[in-house]
Design a protein around this motif. Structure first.
Motif, PDB file in Angstrom:
ATOM      1  N   SER A  22       0.921  -1.160  -0.026  1.00 20.33           N
ATOM      2  CA  SER A  22      -0.090   0.039   0.070  1.00 20.33           C
ATOM      3  C   SER A  22       0.888   1.243  -0.074  1.00 20.33           C
ATOM      4  CB  SER A  22      -1.073  -0.011   1.142  1.00 20.33           C
ATOM      5  OG  SER A  22      -1.733   1.240   1.384  1.00 20.33           O
ATOM      6  N   GLN A  32       2.403   1.848  -3.535  1.00 21.05           N
ATOM      7  CA  GLN A  32       1.346   2.629  -4.357  1.00 21.05           C
ATOM      8  C   GLN A  32       1.268   3.975  -4.094  1.00 21.05           C
ATOM      9  OE1 GLN A  32       0.352   1.262  -7.115  1.00 21.05           O
ATOM     10  NE2 GLN A  32       1.655  -0.391  -6.396  1.00 21.05           N
ATOM     11  N   ALA A  33       1.200   4.327  -2.535  1.00 16.51           N
ATOM     12  CA  ALA A  33       1.315   5.701  -2.252  1.00 16.51           C
ATOM     13  C   ALA A  33       2.457   6.587  -2.627  1.00 16.51           C
ATOM     14  CB  ALA A  33       1.171   5.586  -0.625  1.00 16.51           C
ATOM     15  N   LEU A  46       3.965   5.926  -5.420  1.00 21.81           N
ATOM     16  CA  LEU A  46       3.853   6.300  -6.865  1.00 21.81           C
ATOM     17  C   LEU A  46       2.742   7.226  -7.327  1.00 21.81           C
ATOM     18  CD1 LEU A  46       3.905   2.466  -8.188  1.00 21.81           C
ATOM     19  CD2 LEU A  46       5.488   4.169  -8.405  1.00 21.81           C
ATOM     20  N   SER A  47       1.701   7.093  -6.078  1.00 23.56           N
ATOM     21  CA  SER A  47       0.602   8.224  -6.597  1.00 23.56           C
ATOM     22  C   SER A  47       1.199   9.622  -6.135  1.00 23.56           C
ATOM     23  CB  SER A  47      -0.678   7.712  -5.493  1.00 23.56           C
ATOM     24  OG  SER A  47      -1.248   6.576  -5.911  1.00 23.56           O
ATOM     25  N   PHE A  48       1.852   9.817  -5.192  1.00 20.78           N
ATOM     26  CA  PHE A  48       2.744  11.056  -4.821  1.00 20.78           C
ATOM     27  C   PHE A  48       3.376  11.500  -6.130  1.00 20.78           C
ATOM     28  CE2 PHE A  48       6.181  13.437  -3.228  1.00 20.78           C
ATOM     29  CZ  PHE A  48       5.655  14.538  -2.624  1.00 20.78           C
ATOM     30  N   GLN A  58       2.985  10.704  -9.147  1.00 23.19           N
ATOM     31  CA  GLN A  58       2.212  11.094 -10.223  1.00 23.19           C
ATOM     32  C   GLN A  58       1.720  12.469 -10.083  1.00 23.19           C
ATOM     33  OE1 GLN A  58      -1.085   8.236 -10.927  1.00 23.19           O
ATOM     34  NE2 GLN A  58      -1.014   8.558 -13.046  1.00 23.19           N
ATOM     35  N   ASP A  59       1.388  12.654  -8.911  1.00 17.74           N
ATOM     36  CA  ASP A  59       0.762  14.027  -8.474  1.00 17.74           C
ATOM     37  C   ASP A  59       1.947  15.180  -8.926  1.00 17.74           C
ATOM     38  OD1 ASP A  59      -1.775  13.005  -8.008  1.00 17.74           O
ATOM     39  OD2 ASP A  59      -1.162  13.179  -5.592  1.00 17.74           O
ATOM     40  N   GLN A  62       1.933  15.868 -12.479  1.00 20.19           N
ATOM     41  CA  GLN A  62       0.817  16.717 -12.730  1.00 20.19           C
ATOM     42  C   GLN A  62       1.203  18.261 -12.738  1.00 20.19           C
ATOM     43  OE1 GLN A  62      -1.757  15.511 -14.422  1.00 20.19           O
ATOM     44  NE2 GLN A  62      -0.831  13.681 -14.544  1.00 20.19           N
TER      45      GLN A  62
END
Length: 194
Positions: free
Chosen positions: A140, A143-144, A146-148, A150-151, A154
């Motif tokens: 988890s 994945q956090a 990777l999400s960070f 990705q943000d 952006q």
């Protein structure tokens, strides 16, 4: 002369077929004793061999389990270390002003880091056990991370950028704590040969 006569009488009285019978019985008893002794020795040796075989099997199994757990733990640690070197490099690169290199050069570098990061993350994820709570939590947190990231990507498209170094540090700290817990748990299992 009397003595010779007594010896002759003793010899004639004892010179019967009974002595052959006594010799046969003695020989049979010796053969039986040797056979029983050999059988007992065979059975004891068989039990000893089976006991040694079970003991050696347990030792071999413990050695294999220990070696594989140590290899797994070292591999996870190495991969996490490599992952964070790449994440740190990528995060630092994202935060740099664009004047230092062309946008195309930066994009190529970011793409290379992204490919390596995804590979490492997926490899680590596949190595983790879905039944272990710390390992589920590590998945988890990966994945956090990777999400960070990705943000953060952006934000590079926006004029105003605001990178949350504190959030990045928290995610990194959680992953390190979980990796440490997994390492401690694995060492405990190795110690107990579970």
């Amino acid at each position: 002369m009397e003595e010779i006569r007594i010896l002759q009488e003793i010899a004639s009285n004892t010179a019967t077929d009974n002595s052959v019978w006594v010799a046969a019985v003695s020989a049979a008893a010796a053969i039986l004793g040797a056979t029983v002794s050999a059988i007992i020795s065979y059975l004891v040796t068989g039990r000893t061999i089976k006991s040694q075989e079970r003991l050696e099997h347990k030792r071999l199994r413990a050695s294999i389990i220990t070696n594989e757990r140590l290899r797994w733990l070292q591999d996870i640690r190495t991969r996490l270390s490599e992952l964070y070197v790449k994440l740190d490099s990528q995060y630092t690169l994202i935060k740099r002003p664009l004047e230092t290199a062309s946008a195309q050069e930066i994009q190529v570098m970011l793409d290379e880091y992204s490919a390596e990061i995804m590979l490492e993350t997926h490899m680590i994820t596949l190595m983790l056990n879905d039944k272990d709570q710390e390992q589920i939590a590590l998945k988890s947190e990966l994945q956090a991370a990777l999400s960070f990231m990705q943000d953060c990507f952006q934000q590079t498209r926006q004029e105003e950028q605001s990178f949350d170094d504190g959030q990045y540090a928290i995610i990194k700290e959680r992953i390190i704590k979980l990796a440490t817990l997994i390492g401690s748990e694995t060492w405990s299992q190795i110690s107990n040969l579970e």
